[in-house]
Design a protein around this motif. Structure first.
Motif, PDB file in Angstrom:
ATOM      1  N   TYR A 185       9.644   6.539   6.681  1.00 11.08           N
ATOM      2  CA  TYR A 185       8.805   6.675   7.645  1.00 11.08           C
ATOM      3  C   TYR A 185       7.489   6.324   8.011  1.00 11.08           C
ATOM      4  CZ  TYR A 185      13.760   7.019  10.049  1.00 11.08           C
ATOM      5  OH  TYR A 185      15.013   7.087   9.790  1.00 11.08           O
ATOM      6  N   THR A 186       7.007   5.098   8.253  1.00 13.36           N
ATOM      7  CA  THR A 186       5.527   5.088   7.871  1.00 13.36           C
ATOM      8  C   THR A 186       4.672   5.404   9.707  1.00 13.36           C
ATOM      9  OG1 THR A 186       5.773   2.225   8.470  1.00 13.36           O
ATOM     10  CG2 THR A 186       5.570   3.776   5.477  1.00 13.36           C
ATOM     11  N   THR A 187       3.490   5.698   9.600  1.00 12.41           N
ATOM     12  CA  THR A 187       2.965   5.473  10.500  1.00 12.41           C
ATOM     13  C   THR A 187       2.376   4.022  11.769  1.00 12.41           C
ATOM     14  OG1 THR A 187       0.637   5.079   9.320  1.00 12.41           O
ATOM     15  CG2 THR A 187       1.244   7.042   9.072  1.00 12.41           C
TER      16      THR A 187
ATOM     17  N   ASN B 182     -11.496 -16.083   5.554  1.00 14.86           N
ATOM     18  CA  ASN B 182     -10.781 -15.140   5.091  1.00 14.86           C
ATOM     19  C   ASN B 182     -10.858 -13.751   6.470  1.00 14.86           C
ATOM     20  OD1 ASN B 182      -8.596 -13.855   4.338  1.00 14.86           O
ATOM     21  ND2 ASN B 182      -9.344 -12.701   3.128  1.00 14.86           N
ATOM     22  N   GLY B 183      -9.876 -13.341   6.652  1.00 12.07           N
ATOM     23  CA  GLY B 183     -10.475 -11.579   7.467  1.00 12.07           C
ATOM     24  C   GLY B 183      -9.625 -10.538   6.872  1.00 12.07           C
ATOM     25  N   ALA B 184      -9.808  -9.612   7.488  1.00 13.55           N
ATOM     26  CA  ALA B 184      -8.959  -8.521   7.718  1.00 13.55           C
ATOM     27  C   ALA B 184      -8.804  -7.922   8.204  1.00 13.55           C
ATOM     28  CB  ALA B 184      -9.262  -7.536   6.059  1.00 13.55           C
ATOM     29  N   ILE B 185      -8.425  -6.699   9.394  1.00 14.92           N
ATOM     30  CA  ILE B 185      -8.241  -5.948  10.012  1.00 14.92           C
ATOM     31  C   ILE B 185      -7.281  -4.368  10.052  1.00 14.92           C
ATOM     32  CG2 ILE B 185      -7.097  -5.676  12.033  1.00 14.92           C
ATOM     33  CD1 ILE B 185      -7.090  -8.098  13.144  1.00 14.92           C
ATOM     34  N   LEU B 186      -7.776  -3.062  10.206  1.00 13.81           N
ATOM     35  CA  LEU B 186      -7.370  -1.877   9.754  1.00 13.81           C
ATOM     36  C   LEU B 186      -7.655  -1.382  11.548  1.00 13.81           C
ATOM     37  CD1 LEU B 186      -6.445  -0.059   7.964  1.00 13.81           C
ATOM     38  CD2 LEU B 186      -8.490   0.696   7.585  1.00 13.81           C
ATOM     39  N   VAL B 187      -6.352  -0.485  11.795  1.00 10.37           N
ATOM     40  CA  VAL B 187      -6.224   0.217  13.550  1.00 10.37           C
ATOM     41  C   VAL B 187      -5.472   1.436  12.863  1.00 10.37           C
ATOM     42  CG1 VAL B 187      -5.637   0.401  15.160  1.00 10.37           C
ATOM     43  CG2 VAL B 187      -5.855  -1.959  15.106  1.00 10.37           C
ATOM     44  N   THR B 188      -7.286   2.555  13.287  1.00 11.89           N
ATOM     45  CA  THR B 188      -6.246   4.012  13.037  1.00 11.89           C
ATOM     46  C   THR B 188      -5.946   4.450  14.384  1.00 11.89           C
ATOM     47  OG1 THR B 188      -8.061   4.730  12.134  1.00 11.89           O
ATOM     48  CG2 THR B 188      -6.499   3.246  11.018  1.00 11.89           C
ATOM     49  N   ARG B 189      -5.275   6.104  13.963  1.00 13.36           N
ATOM     50  CA  ARG B 189      -5.363   6.989  14.725  1.00 13.36           C
ATOM     51  C   ARG B 189      -6.722   7.643  14.422  1.00 13.36           C
ATOM     52  NH1 ARG B 189      -1.595   8.854  18.645  1.00 13.36           N
ATOM     53  NH2 ARG B 189      -3.303  10.027  19.171  1.00 13.36           N
ATOM     54  N   PRO B 190      -7.460   8.049  15.032  1.00 14.42           N
ATOM     55  CA  PRO B 190      -8.899   8.829  14.986  1.00 14.42           C
ATOM     56  C   PRO B 190      -8.326  10.261  14.618  1.00 14.42           C
ATOM     57  CG  PRO B 190     -10.080   7.872  16.069  1.00 14.42           C
ATOM     58  CD  PRO B 190      -8.215   7.013  16.447  1.00 14.42           C
ATOM     59  N   PRO B 191      -7.405  11.328  15.344  1.00  9.36           N
ATOM     60  CA  PRO B 191      -7.329  12.548  15.201  1.00  9.36           C
ATOM     61  C   PRO B 191      -6.296  12.801  14.162  1.00  9.36           C
ATOM     62  CG  PRO B 191      -7.027  11.834  17.176  1.00  9.36           C
ATOM     63  CD  PRO B 191      -7.156  10.399  16.299  1.00  9.36           C
ATOM     64  N   THR B 192      -5.042  11.837  14.058  1.00  2.00           N
ATOM     65  CA  THR B 192      -4.380  11.831  13.068  1.00  2.00           C
ATOM     66  C   THR B 192      -4.460  11.232  11.383  1.00  2.00           C
ATOM     67  OG1 THR B 192      -3.163  10.430  13.414  1.00  2.00           O
ATOM     68  CG2 THR B 192      -2.857  12.430  14.679  1.00  2.00           C
ATOM     69  N   GLY B 193      -5.418  10.685  11.511  1.00  2.00           N
ATOM     70  CA  GLY B 193      -5.466   9.665  10.345  1.00  2.00           C
ATOM     71  C   GLY B 193      -4.361   8.194  10.166  1.00  2.00           C
TER      72      GLY B 193
ATOM     73  N   ALA C 275      -0.848   7.497   6.032  1.00  2.00           N
ATOM     74  CA  ALA C 275       0.263   6.454   6.069  1.00  2.00           C
ATOM     75  C   ALA C 275       2.045   6.629   6.455  1.00  2.00           C
ATOM     76  CB  ALA C 275       0.076   4.991   4.926  1.00  2.00           C
ATOM     77  N   ILE C 276       2.325   7.881   5.568  1.00  2.00           N
ATOM     78  CA  ILE C 276       3.728   7.956   5.909  1.00  2.00           C
ATOM     79  C   ILE C 276       3.724   9.325   6.952  1.00  2.00           C
ATOM     80  CG2 ILE C 276       5.668   8.673   4.535  1.00  2.00           C
ATOM     81  CD1 ILE C 276       4.236   7.675   2.193  1.00  2.00           C
ATOM     82  N   LEU C 277       4.648   9.393   7.888  1.00  2.00           N
ATOM     83  CA  LEU C 277       5.732  10.430   9.133  1.00  2.00           C
ATOM     84  C   LEU C 277       6.294  11.383   8.402  1.00  2.00           C
ATOM     85  CD1 LEU C 277       5.198   7.823  11.904  1.00  2.00           C
ATOM     86  CD2 LEU C 277       3.644   9.952  12.444  1.00  2.00           C
TER      87      LEU C 277
ATOM     88  N   TYR D 164       0.614  -1.267  -0.776  1.00  2.00           N
ATOM     89  CA  TYR D 164       0.282  -0.025  -0.046  1.00  2.00           C
ATOM     90  C   TYR D 164       1.115   1.102   0.434  1.00  2.00           C
ATOM     91  CZ  TYR D 164      -3.001   3.758   1.901  1.00  2.00           C
ATOM     92  OH  TYR D 164      -3.843   4.685   2.090  1.00  2.00           O
ATOM     93  N   ILE D 165       1.748   1.122   0.695  1.00  2.07           N
ATOM     94  CA  ILE D 165       3.051   1.872   1.219  1.00  2.07           C
ATOM     95  C   ILE D 165       3.729   2.249  -0.362  1.00  2.07           C
ATOM     96  CG2 ILE D 165       5.168   3.019   1.958  1.00  2.07           C
ATOM     97  CD1 ILE D 165       2.855   3.945   3.632  1.00  2.07           C
ATOM     98  N   LYS D 166       3.987   0.853  -1.073  1.00  4.90           N
ATOM     99  CA  LYS D 166       4.444   1.296  -2.269  1.00  4.90           C
ATOM    100  C   LYS D 166       4.083   2.612  -3.482  1.00  4.90           C
ATOM    101  CE  LYS D 166       7.163  -1.647  -5.392  1.00  4.90           C
ATOM    102  NZ  LYS D 166       6.615  -1.233  -6.430  1.00  4.90           N
ATOM    103  N   SER D 167       2.958   1.469  -3.659  1.00  3.77           N
ATOM    104  CA  SER D 167       1.525   1.951  -4.364  1.00  3.77           C
ATOM    105  C   SER D 167       1.452   4.424  -4.215  1.00  3.77           C
ATOM    106  CB  SER D 167       0.512   1.766  -4.359  1.00  3.77           C
ATOM    107  OG  SER D 167      -0.264   2.063  -2.842  1.00  3.77           O
TER     108      SER D 167
END
Length: 737
Positions: free
Chosen positions: A295-297, A324-335, A494-496, A273-276
């Protein structure tokens, strides 16, 4: 006569001079084209201009996830950051006179190479460290006299441009150590899973012995020969007084232990995803050779825990046809994306590499909070608004057949207030909410929430609120950030930061809510510093969030002790399951963390009907991940805006409870929140003359043989419900839109 002889002699001498001069120019021209024509400049070695350097994709704490490279995986390290024995080991085995020669070694190198060439008919090395650098970085690997001469010329030239430490640093960053590993840093990571600055003496000695024949001396291919070669390096270090006898004797007894051969990529779905994302900004060639540090998030600890949980939980429900399954963990205030698991096993065939978090899937009831939020924001409804959950069909002009939604439990629940309709995820009230909002308005609002996949309103009907339109998990997480961020949608990041190969910062995500260590106890984000589009008011965001964390509001459907409860933490959460059982979701959040989980099958085959409740497949996974990220976190959620007030309302009608003169209450009541000014103004329950059938049911329009009777009724936006009527096999209400 003498004069004539003089003329002849002069002519001959002139001719000789001409021939000599001509030969001289021919030699010069020959040497120029043979040696100097298109001779690369050693100045290209400066700043690694001629040396391809891999782009590193790192997690937020600098842990390596993946290297982007073409043929050579290389990371630059400064010589000052290396232990002294790393340099000494290389000099001892490769070029013991490195600090004393001017780029070539006449006695030890060149003369030996000439002898081997003449007597063995084989062009040998005899190369100094400087020559090896030139050969590797600037010249082709061919073994020819021309290449050897050019190598010598360039080595002498290089020594005039760079000092010895600079040359040694260039060499250690350039030289191949086996496979795609180029440079001492990548070699240390490949063989010992550590940075070069942390190498031990015996590890440094092993690596120093590799460049002469990386395959031959490989610990993977020939472990015994590799150990022998390492000890030869240690012996050379001892003989050249870099280590003492005691150190030498102790070190050669140590076993050679390298990490198992592996090129396994960490967080693979996220990495690509980062590469794209990077390929949108940079050319692929530049990514593979320019040595960027990205440096990614991502937090690798959270990522690996999420991967582990997903593997374990999916294995438990394989009997329910969940593959199959998938998981996404995020920080809402920063995305920020903290973890992205796109499928249960990236390396599984045929479709493990498929990233569900960025794919289109139907969200089921997980989309409902957006629908209700639009209604609350427009002040069409409140959490106490009554919806009649009764048999209902919707019809509109040009529609070939009626749309008649049913609830997941197959039951009808009569008058239901919005809080309980959303909490228990009843379908009929949600469809009525969308009918009230209007599909066109809802799609426009969804766009403001960050949902890009709902396009032309003509392509959707009222089933949109039950998950009839496809979304991406990454966008659904983005939409839910509005609830955690007091109404502000925060774009996914996704990128810091990105640094070039000289450690110069070329990009940085500026956000004062970013905290490097997300596992430490965090205060609530500074809501006023959240940069994002305000999609809904803070009041609406609070009301939706409060409903979604209210365990009482969902207990009829999910019980009081479901996987939606995180002990000692208030967490807002919503499930979703499509009617055909192809998609099962759970998405929940606090101000600091959002976890979205999906289970299903990549081939779209339906899962077992037992997953219908929404808490069998995705919810246990969600519970474990959310519990992990909330460990040691304060529980300060939610924060009530000033413009939200609390009132006591009647359980049955949502009307305001009134205190009577005698101190008694007008009804059995409960506490509810309202946006100031939207609290109920008049009673919903009334005594009224209504048409009833012989069976004592409310009669639909044009029903024959009716009688007008006074009944206790309550209404919603589309119809009425009779409390004291017969409700066996109720007559379906038809709503014309």
């Amino acid at each position: 006569m003498i004069k004539e002889i003089s003329k002849v002699v002069y002519f001959i001498n002139t001719k000789k001079k001409f021939i000599i001069i001509s030969l001289f120019f021919i030699v010069i021209i020959f040497l120029y084209f043979f040696i100097f024509y298109q001779l690369p400049s050693p100045r290209k070695l400066k700043n690694y201009q001629s040396i391809p350097v891999s782009t590193q994709i790192l997690d937020r704490n600098g842990k390596l996830l993946y290297n982007l490279y073409s043929n050579q995986k290389r990371s630059i390290i400064k010589i000052n950051n290396l232990p002294k024995y790393v340099l000494q080991a290389t000099i001892a085995i490769e070029d013991k006179n490195f600090y004393y020669h001017q780029g070539i070694s006449l006695v030890g190198g060149i003369f030996r190479a000439i002898k081997d060439t003449l007597f063995r008919q084989q062009l040998q090395g005899g190369s100094t460290i400087t020559q090896q650098l030139i050969k590797s970085a600037l010249l082709s690997p061919e073994r020819t006299l021309k290449r050897k001469i050019r190598e010598i010329v360039l080595a002498l030239w290089t020594e005039r441009i760079f000092n010895k430490d600079e040359i040694l640093e260039l060499y250690l960053n350039q030289i191949p150590y086996g496979g795609a590993a180029y440079g001492i840093e990548e070699a240390a990571l490949k063989y010992f899973d550590k940075h070069a600055k942390n190498l031990t003496l015996e590890e440094a000695a092993f690596l120093a012995g590799l460049p002469q024949a990386p395959t031959l001396y490989s610990a993977y291919n020939n472990p015994d020969l590799a150990l022998k070669r390492r000890n030869e390096v240690l012996k050379a270090m001892y003989q050249q007084k870099y280590i003492d006898k005691n150190t030498y004797e102790l070190t050669i007894k140590k076993p050679l232990t390298v990490k198992p051969f592996s090129e396994k990529i960490k967080a693979p779905h996220f990495v690509f995803y980062i590469k794209s994302l990077l390929e949108e900004k940079y050319q692929i060639k530049d990514l593979e050779t320019n040595g960027l540090k990205v440096y990614t998030t991502l937090d690798l600890d959270i990522q690996e825990e999420a991967e582990k949980i997903l593997r374990e939980e999916i294995s438990k429900v394989k009997n329910l046809n969940v593959g199959n399954g998938a998981i996404l963990v995020t920080r809402p205030p920063t995305g920020e994306i903290l973890a992205m698991v796109g499928s249960v096993d990236y390396f599984a065939t045929p479709s493990g590499s498929f990233n569900v978090t960025t794919a289109l899937r139907q969200p089921g009831s997980a989309i409902k909070p957006l629908n209700y939020a639009v209604g609350i924001e427009r002040k069409l409804v409140t959490p106490a608004t009554i919806f009649l959950d009764v048999p209902t069909c919707f019809t509109s002009a040009g529609q070939s057949k009626n749309y008649c939604p049913v609830n997941y439990d197959g039951q009808f629940h009569g008058p239901v207030q919005l809080r309980f309709a959303l909490g228990n995820s009843y379908n009929i009230p949600a469809v009525k909410m969308l009918a009230l909002n209007g599909v066109e308005n809802f799609i426009a609002s969804s766009s403001a929430f960050g949902i890009t996949t709902f396009k032309n309103p003509k392509n959707y009907g009222l089933s949109l609120t039950l998950g009839g339109g496809e979304v991406k998990m990454i966008e659904l997480a983005q939409a839910f950030s509005a609830f955690a961020n007091r109404g502000k949608v925060k774009n996914i990041n996704a990128i810091l930061k990105i640094k070039d190969k000289f450690n110069k910062k070329i990009f940085e995500l500026n956000d004062q809510n970013i905290k490097k260590d997300v596992k430490k106890s965090l205060n609530l984000p500074n809501y006023f510093a959240i940069k994002g589009k305000k999609t809904i008011s803070a009041e609406t965001a609070f009301l939706i969030s409060h409903i979604l964390l209210d365990n009482n509001a969902r207990s009829n459907a999910f019980g009081s002790n479901s996987y939606l409860v995180i002990p000692n933490h208030a967490v807002s959460v919503k499930t979703g399951t499509t009617d055909d059982k192809k998609d099962n979701w759970t998405i929940g959040y606090t101000p600091n963390f959002l976890v979205a989980v999906w289970v299903g099958n990549n081939n779209n085959s339906p899962m077992h009907p037992l997953l219908t409740s929404g808490v069998t497949g995705a919810a246990p996974i969600w519970n474990r991940v959310m519990t992990y990220v909330l460990k040691n976190q304060p529980d300060l959620w939610p924060i009530k805006p000033e413009n939200v007030i609390g009132k006591q309302v009647c359980w049955d009608s949502g009307d305001l409870m009134i205190k009577k003169e005698d101190g008694s209450e007008s009804c059995q009541s409960r506490f509810e929140y309202f946006i100031k000014g939207t609290e109920p103004k008049e009673s919903n329950i009334k005594k009224q003359l209504v048409p009833v059938t012989k069976e004592e049911k409310i009669a639909p329009p044009n029903w024959p043989d009716i009688e007008m009777k006074e009944k206790t009724i309550i209404k919603d936006m589309f119809g009425i419900y009779c409390f004291d009527c017969n409700h066996d096999q109720e007559i379906t209400q038809v709503i014309k839109l």
